[in-house]
Motif scaffolding. Structure first.
Motif: not given
Lengths: 300, 300
Positions: A261, A185-187, A263, A180
């Motif tokens: 996470k 992780a958040d792209t 993706a 995470a």
DNA sequence: GGTATTCATCGAATTTTTCGATGGCAGGTA
DNA sequence: TACCTGCCATCGAAAAATTCGATGAATACC
């Protein structure tokens, strides 16, 4: 009209039953009525049996047709056979509640983790007397079916050859599993950033290649794995708190998603998870029940 | 060409055997060759079995016809049935040397004395494992046959009703048995001297009347017996050293002839001693053997 | 002695099975 | 890929087996 056929193998069960009725009633005419056929048909069939067994079977004694000793012997076996026929005709019934059979399911890691627990629990609930065996499908699950080593095969196996049937359970795709706290992780992963990740590659061996890899290589790319593992077992422990990224079927990732996470992967390698079975089990009541059960537990 | 008949009772043993051969060879075509029939005939019969059992029985898997589980079950019973058919077809063999059956012979005093000893000895010699039972025929020996209380009937019984067969063993006639010292022992008996004798009458009861009596009465005569006995047993002792005369079947007299003399009877009441049997035993190997044996021992 | 049943048999009608030919399907091969 | 090849299903026609209705012979029942 010709003589009846004296070949014993041309005797059918109707003839044996006719013998029974004639013996019971002691009369050809009465037997004909009971069987709703013409009296001469009874004579014909008795003549045939007489020719086959070289015995008169019935002789007239004071107004009644009385059986010979030989006839009694033949009749005894005929009754047995008629009983066996009834058993044979019994439709292939399967009662989960009382069944004690074993079912063997061929599949791989993915299904063992995601489907087998629910399936075993459903089987234990519906058919407490049955036992379940799970074997590795590897790449040749179809052979397991042909060899009768497995009752069903579950996995990403398209129905290929004849002699098999299959049912699509659901569609699956690959996704990226990472810590995470991973920088990306958040792209949204584009191709280049995906290829540049520190990959964990799952290589089951046996020539099996994951669908996302086929897609990736078909597009002319290649990844250089940092870690190669023979199965996703322990994958979460490996990835957690590291910069490693594994590309795994999405549902498998979700199953691991406590501190990880997921993706989207630019090479999703979509495939179908299917239930596959050999044609020779297609009509079997037990197998139909099992397949229906697998279908039900695989609903989302 | 029409659909095959889906009535299970129309299944014959040829169809079960065909199932066996197809299973063995895994091919309809090969089975057709082995059975010397056309391939389409195999297809036809398999289609019929499929319809009867509501199961495909065989499915194609990689070039071979593979049986379903249901087919295996059906086949197992079919093999049993084919075995039973073979047993049924076994001709009704009878081996005296190893037989342990019982034979029951219905007859009366005359035959018990003159035929049974030789018959029993012959049976014991040829079929040491068998047992012999002798029952009284009285006047209704035919009923004994119908009720299966006796296997054969021996005696002066003409074949009358249908449902019976008979074989004449020999002709017999009545003669007069008297002490060798009887005044008329060496004279030819005319009707008057015969009627005037001191007669011993054998009255078996049950309405049976000896043939010589019927002849005598038909001629309008009558005798006044001095002694009436229910059977010829002990007759010799009765007659010896007396003036009594008994009219008995000649061979029975000869059997008693130590100190007695036999004279022709003017009313010989000729009759045949016959072997009689029920039609339902006509084809039986054991009964044929028994009848042949009785025929042989009754030769002079 | 006559009449009614019962089974065997006959020819015709019907049904079932077999045959030979063909078509579709799958497997093996060039 | 594309073509053979072998195998089973199916078709229409032919053959065989079975059934039918009628009749005859033997026997049981009046």
């Amino acid at each position: 009209m010709a003589q009846p056929n004296a070949d014993p193998s041309s005797i059918d069960f109707a003839a044996l039953n006719l013998l029974r009725v004639v013996h019971e009633l002691g009369s050809f005419t009465a037997a004909a009525e009971k069987l709703n056929i013409n009296q001469s048909a009874v004579s014909y069939t008795i003549a045939k049996l007489r020719a086959c067994f070289h015995d008169p079977l019935f002789v007239r004694e004071g107004g009644r047709q009385v059986s010979t000793d030989r006839c009694e012997e033949i009749l005894a076996r005929s009754l047995q056979m008629l009983g066996m026929l009834d058993e044979m005709l019994q439709p292939d019934a399967f009662d989960p509640g009382s069944a004690t059979q074993n079912v063997t399911i061929a599949c791989n890691y993915y299904e063992r983790v995601l489907l087998i627990p629910a399936l075993v629990s459903a089987i234990r609930r519906e058919a407490p007397g049955m036992t379940v065996k799970v074997i590795n499908a590897l790449g040749d699950g179809h052979l397991r079916l042909l060899n009768r080593e497995a009752d069903v095969l579950v996995g990403p196996f398209a129905r290929s050859e004849s002699g098999f049937h299959s049912r699509r359970l659901y569609a699956e795709e690959y996704a990226c599993l990472m810590d995470a706290a991973h920088p990306l992780a958040d792209t949204a992963l584009d191709i280049d950033s995906y290829l540049g990740l520190n990959h964990v590659l799952i290589d089951y061996g046996g020539g099996w290649q994951s669908a996302y890899l086929r897609e990736l290589e078909a597009a002319g790319h290649r990844i250089a794995p940092v870690v190669i593992a023979p199965s996703p077992a322990g994958l979460a422990t490996l990835i957690v708190e590291s910069d490693l990224v594994a590309t795994v079927p999405r549902r498998l990732g979700e199953w691991n998603s406590d501190r990880l996470k997921i993706a989207d992967c630019p090479f999703p390698g979509r495939f179908d998870v299917s239930l596959v079975w050999a044609a020779h089990t297609n009509a079997s009541a037990m197998h139909r029940w099992l397949r229906e059960l697998i279908w039900r537990i695989s609903r989302p």
